[in-house]
Structures are given as structure tokens and as C-alpha cells.
Scaffold this motif. Structure first.
Motif, mmCIF file in Angstrom:
data_model
loop_
_atom_site.group_PDB
_atom_site.id
_atom_site.type_symbol
_atom_site.label_atom_id
_atom_site.label_comp_id
_atom_site.label_asym_id
_atom_site.label_seq_id
_atom_site.Cartn_x
_atom_site.Cartn_y
_atom_site.Cartn_z
ATOM 1 N N PRO A 51 21.259 -5.937 -37.099
ATOM 2 C CA PRO A 51 22.083 -5.681 -35.925
ATOM 3 C C PRO A 51 22.781 -6.918 -35.398
ATOM 4 N N LEU A 52 23.943 -6.700 -34.832
ATOM 5 C CA LEU A 52 24.584 -7.655 -33.943
ATOM 6 C C LEU A 52 24.617 -6.959 -32.595
ATOM 7 N N ARG A 53 23.735 -7.407 -31.687
ATOM 8 C CA ARG A 53 23.508 -6.701 -30.428
ATOM 9 C C ARG A 53 23.518 -7.687 -29.275
ATOM 10 N N LEU A 54 24.259 -7.383 -28.210
ATOM 11 C CA LEU A 54 24.331 -8.272 -27.061
ATOM 12 C C LEU A 54 23.403 -7.860 -25.924
ATOM 13 N N THR A 55 22.829 -6.669 -25.989
ATOM 14 C CA THR A 55 22.070 -6.153 -24.851
ATOM 15 C C THR A 55 20.651 -6.696 -24.762
ATOM 16 N N ASP A 56 20.209 -7.490 -25.723
ATOM 17 C CA ASP A 56 18.882 -8.098 -25.607
ATOM 18 C C ASP A 56 18.968 -9.601 -25.353
ATOM 19 N N ILE A 57 20.141 -10.078 -24.935
ATOM 20 C CA ILE A 57 20.334 -11.500 -24.643
ATOM 21 C C ILE A 57 19.853 -11.796 -23.219
ATOM 22 N N GLU A 58 19.023 -12.839 -23.078
ATOM 23 C CA GLU A 58 18.526 -13.242 -21.760
ATOM 24 C C GLU A 58 19.272 -14.449 -21.211
ATOM 25 N N ASP A 59 19.510 -15.465 -22.033
ATOM 26 C CA ASP A 59 20.126 -16.700 -21.582
ATOM 27 C C ASP A 59 21.642 -16.615 -21.741
ATOM 28 N N PRO A 60 22.412 -16.977 -20.714
ATOM 29 C CA PRO A 60 23.875 -16.929 -20.834
ATOM 30 C C PRO A 60 24.410 -17.734 -22.008
ATOM 31 N N ALA A 61 23.725 -18.829 -22.362
ATOM 32 C CA ALA A 61 24.194 -19.649 -23.477
ATOM 33 C C ALA A 61 24.118 -18.894 -24.797
ATOM 34 N N ASP A 62 23.225 -17.900 -24.874
ATOM 35 C CA ASP A 62 23.115 -17.122 -26.108
ATOM 36 C C ASP A 62 24.353 -16.275 -26.354
ATOM 37 N N LEU A 132 17.449 14.077 -26.858
ATOM 38 C CA LEU A 132 16.547 13.289 -26.028
ATOM 39 C C LEU A 132 15.791 14.166 -25.030
ATOM 40 N N PRO A 133 14.561 13.773 -24.696
ATOM 41 C CA PRO A 133 13.836 14.503 -23.648
ATOM 42 C C PRO A 133 14.536 14.363 -22.302
ATOM 43 N N ASN A 134 14.187 15.212 -21.379
ATOM 44 C CA ASN A 134 14.729 15.112 -20.029
ATOM 45 C C ASN A 134 14.335 13.779 -19.401
ATOM 46 N N GLY A 135 15.244 13.256 -18.578
ATOM 47 C CA GLY A 135 14.931 12.034 -17.861
ATOM 48 C C GLY A 135 15.250 10.753 -18.600
ATOM 49 N N TYR A 136 15.931 10.845 -19.754
ATOM 50 C CA TYR A 136 16.318 9.645 -20.487
ATOM 51 C C TYR A 136 17.669 9.134 -19.992
ATOM 52 N N GLU A 137 17.818 7.828 -20.041
ATOM 53 C CA GLU A 137 19.047 7.159 -19.626
ATOM 54 C C GLU A 137 19.491 6.235 -20.748
ATOM 55 N N THR A 138 20.786 6.027 -20.868
ATOM 56 C CA THR A 138 21.328 5.298 -22.017
ATOM 57 C C THR A 138 22.330 4.241 -21.589
ATOM 58 N N VAL A 139 22.232 3.064 -22.217
ATOM 59 C CA VAL A 139 23.259 2.028 -22.081
ATOM 60 C C VAL A 139 24.036 1.965 -23.391
ATOM 61 N N TYR A 140 25.321 2.221 -23.314
ATOM 62 C CA TYR A 140 26.214 2.065 -24.466
ATOM 63 C C TYR A 140 27.027 0.795 -24.271
ATOM 64 N N GLN A 141 26.985 -0.100 -25.270
ATOM 65 C CA GLN A 141 27.727 -1.363 -25.215
ATOM 66 C C GLN A 141 28.659 -1.398 -26.424
ATOM 67 N N PRO A 142 29.971 -1.465 -26.227
ATOM 68 C CA PRO A 142 30.911 -1.250 -27.333
ATOM 69 C C PRO A 142 31.010 -2.384 -28.351
ATOM 70 N N GLU A 143 30.459 -3.561 -28.054
ATOM 71 C CA GLU A 143 30.634 -4.688 -28.968
ATOM 72 C C GLU A 143 29.545 -4.804 -30.030
ATOM 73 N N GLY A 144 28.525 -3.977 -29.957
ATOM 74 C CA GLY A 144 27.458 -4.049 -30.957
ATOM 75 C C GLY A 144 27.933 -3.621 -32.328
ATOM 76 N N GLY A 145 27.130 -3.908 -33.324
ATOM 77 C CA GLY A 145 27.470 -3.534 -34.689
ATOM 78 C C GLY A 145 26.386 -3.971 -35.644
ATOM 79 N N PHE A 146 26.741 -4.063 -36.909
ATOM 80 C CA PHE A 146 25.746 -4.486 -37.898
ATOM 81 C C PHE A 146 26.375 -5.366 -38.965
ATOM 82 N N LEU A 147 25.505 -6.159 -39.573
ATOM 83 C CA LEU A 147 25.852 -7.011 -40.711
ATOM 84 C C LEU A 147 25.141 -6.510 -41.955
ATOM 85 N N ARG A 148 25.724 -6.798 -43.107
ATOM 86 C CA ARG A 148 25.073 -6.532 -44.387
ATOM 87 C C ARG A 148 24.453 -7.843 -44.874
#
Length: 375
Positions: A51-62, A132-148
Motif C-alpha cells: 500500500p501507499l496510504r496516507l491515513t496512518d501517518i502520525e508525524d507531519p514530516a512523514d 458492513l454491519p450496522n454502525g460502521y463508519e468509513t474514511v475514504y482518502q483519494p490519494e491512496g494506492g498500491f505499488l508492485r
């Protein structure tokens, strides 16, 4: 007399191949040593996609670090005959108020990333593969993707070769030792000397750097590919990379690409591997069972026949962060380790950083938080 080089890179996987290419691009006489094939699936490059994913980044420098990594991947892709990076968007979903969704929202808000907040019903309306079961919430972030990842390694190695690097596969490093003004590396084939050493051996790194024993660990991880009953719902142009937090576990996956079937993996409940040469390579029915049960409940149209299973080593650090530094007692030795699942996306920029540290002793990138002795 031992063969002499400017730099030796120990391990030619994701980060090591990037380091070899970066060093060769700077006119350095570099030797890369890899104990297995180039590429191989026994380490952290297994799984066909990363994955190339931005939603698990904690530090702004990352964020800036990952942006630089993406620039380097695109530059490498332009020099290669196959696509390396696909942008699909990313999904993080789970019970409302649970950590995965809350942390994804926080990352997007703190780092000014575009995102959408969807209900479970809204997600299914947009991406019909989900149930999904009831009560689920989702964050969609358009810049994610994947590498081979295997293609990324091949592309870096091809570039390195064109620039004059030497890479030797199926040559196992036995040990290394410091010399006045350099290092000596002994393999099961020969011995080599160099001014500098870069250790990018993944799960095998602690065997060569005592200070990392117990800090860099590896765990067996299994992926399965299931053939969807409705293949179009899982195509890469219609199905983002995803993570789903259930009440008891965390799962992740990718669209159909590179092999038949959509990919399902499990982030938790792994078994630590003390000896990376001795882990169980062959997946079992017990490995498949929780992945298939999850797919049947959350992606029922994707829980078709099994197409493929694969086990590999997931590298971890105590804080799940990258590790890049020079050894305090041997400053001529640099090390680079990226936690496997999300860390591969940084491999291109880690290669750049390691080349900086090796040749200049410093880098313009902010890497203090990745040091060996970080608190």
C-alpha cells in the motif's frame, strides 16, 4: 587480495535495491549482495502488492517524506517498461468511534488531506463489494494506492546495472567486520572490502547488527487471493485498497491485480519468527480459515474459490516506524529498515536517505525520529 568497492549494500530487496540505484547514480562503485533471488518472495517483498496510504501517518514530516517517495517512484516508473504505482484511493472502516476510523480522520485533518466520511450504507452504494454491519463508519482518502514491490525491485536493479553497479544474488553474507577506513564482508562465495557498508537485510538485519536484536522483529503473515463472484466490483479502477477493523481484528486488502482474485490479509494475531530462515513457508487451512470467514461476512461477493495463498515475513519495530541511521560505534555503516506492510512505500526515499548518509554523513530529510536510539 579481496575485491574492493566504494560501498557494499547487504540485502537487495525493496530498500536495498533503491540504495544501490541511488549510489550508482552518484557515480559510486557499489556492490549489492543478496542471499536469495532478485527479487524473491521470502522476505518483505511478498504479496504482489504493497500500500501507499496516507491515513496512518502520525508525524507531519512523514507526509513530505511519502510525497518525495512517490516522486521517486514516478521517476523510476518513467525509466521502466511496466507500471509500478497505481492510485486507487484508500478505505479505512470500522465500528463508529473505534481507533482505526478515528485515527484516519485525525491524520487527514492534521495533515490537511482530502477525505470523505461515509456511512456503511454510503460505502456500499459507492462500492458494492462491501457488506458492513450496522454502525460502521468509513474514511475514504483519494490519494491512496498500491505499488508492485517485485517490479519496483526489478526496476531499481535494472537502473543500477545501467549505471555500472554490480549485484550478486544467491550469495549469502556470513559476517562483516570493521577495518581501519572501511569494512570487510565475507560471504559463502568470497570476501570483499569497501569504504562503507549499507545494511538493508530486512528480517535478517539483527543477525548483522547486534544493537537491533529484539528491536527489529519479524512475524509470519499469510495472504490469500479469492476469486470474486462479481469480478467487476473488485477491479482496481473500482475498488480502493482497504483496511477493515472488526470488533476483534484488523484486516486489509487490495483489488484484483497481478494474479487472479482479490487479496485478503490480516494485520493482527501473527506469530513472531525468531529465525527468518526457519519460518513455515507453506500456508495451511488454519491460515486460510479466518481470512475466508472475514471475506464471507464483509465481502460476500468476493469469497469465491481460493486462487492463491502466500506466506512471508512482516518486519516490525516497537513503534512501527522506519529505522534509518548510522551505527554510533561504526559510522561507516548505515542501516535501513521499513516495517513491511506500509513501510514499503518509503523504500524509494529510504534509498535516497541511505545514499546521503553513506556519502555525506547527513541528509536534508528529517530522520531524527527514525534513529536507533530514539526514545
Amino acid at each position: 587480495m579481496s575485491e574492493r568497492h566504494d560501498v557494499i549494500v547487504l540485502g537487495v530487496g525493496g530498500t536495498g535495491s533503491a540504495a544501490v540505484a541511488q549510489l550508482a547514480d552518484r557515480g559510486v562503485d557499489v556492490l549489492g549482495l543478496e542471499r536469495y533471488d532478485v527479487p524473491h518472495d521470502g522476505g518483505s517483498v511478498n504479496g504482489l502488492l504493497r500500500p501507499l496510504r496516507l491515513t496512518d501517518i502520525e508525524d507531519p514530516a512523514d507526509v513530505s517524506l511519502l510525497r518525495r517517495a512517490e516522486t521517486l517512484w514516478r521517476d523510476l516508473e518513467a525509466d521502466h517498461d511496466r507500471r509500478l504505482l497505481y492510485r486507487t484511493g484508500s478505505i479505512d472502516t470500522g465500528p463508529r468511534g473505534r481507533s482505526l476510523v478515528e485515527e484516519a480522520k485525525l491524520a487527514c485533518e492534521e495533515h490537511d488531506l482530502e477525505y470523505e466520511l461515509l456511512s456503511g450504507e454510503g460505502l456500499t452504494d459507492r462500492y458494492p463489494a462491501y457488506r458492513l454491519p450496522n454502525g460502521y463508519e468509513t474514511v475514504y482518502q483519494p490519494e491512496g494506492g498500491f505499488l508492485r514491490p517485485a517490479e519496483c525491485v526489478v526496476a531499481h536493479v535494472n537502473r543500477a546495472h545501467r549505471l555500472g553497479a554490480t549485484i550478486r544474488a544467491r550469495e549469502r553474507v556470513v559476517n562483516w567486520r570493521p577495518l581501519d577506513g572501511g569494512v570487510r564482508v565475507e560471504t559463502d562465495h568470497d570476501a570483499y572490502e569497501a569504504d562503507r557498508l549499507v545494511v538493508t537485510a530486512g528480517a535478517w538485519t539483527p543477525a548483522f547488527v547486534d544493537a537491533l536484536d529484539g528491536i527489529v522483529t519479524s512475524e509470519r503473515q499469510v495472504l490469500t487471493w479469492l476469486q470474486p463472484e462479481t469480478p467487476g466490483h473488485f477491479a482496481r479502477d473500482r475498488f480502493p485498497i482497504w483496511r477493515v477493523q472488526t470488533p476483534s481484528d484488523l484486516f486489509y486488502g487490495y483489488p484484483t491485480d497481478s494474479a487472479p482474485g482479490a487479496t485478503f490479509g490480516r494485520s493482527t494475531n501473527r506469530n513472531e519468527v525468531r529465525d527468518p530462515d526457519a519460518f513455515e513457508h507453506e500456508p495451511t487451512q488454519a491460515d486460510e480459515r479466518p481470512l475466508r470467514e472475514f471475506a464471507r461476512e464483509y465481502f460476500p461477493a468476493g469469497a469465491g474459490p481460493t486462487m492463491r495463498m502466500e506466506s512471508g515475513l512482516a518486519i516490525t519495530t516497537p513503534d512501527d516506524r522506519l529505522l534509518v541511521d548510522t551505527l554510533p560505534e561504526h559510522p561507516q555503516v548505515a542501516i535501513g529498515v521499513g516495517p513491511s506492510e506500509s513501510g514499503f512505500a518509503y523504500a524509494s526515499v529510504l534509498g535516497e536517505i541511505l545514499a546521503d548518509l553513506t556519502l555525506e554523513g547527513e541528509t536534508d530529510h528529517d530522520v531524527e525520529r527514525f534513529s536507533i536510539d530514539r526514545a
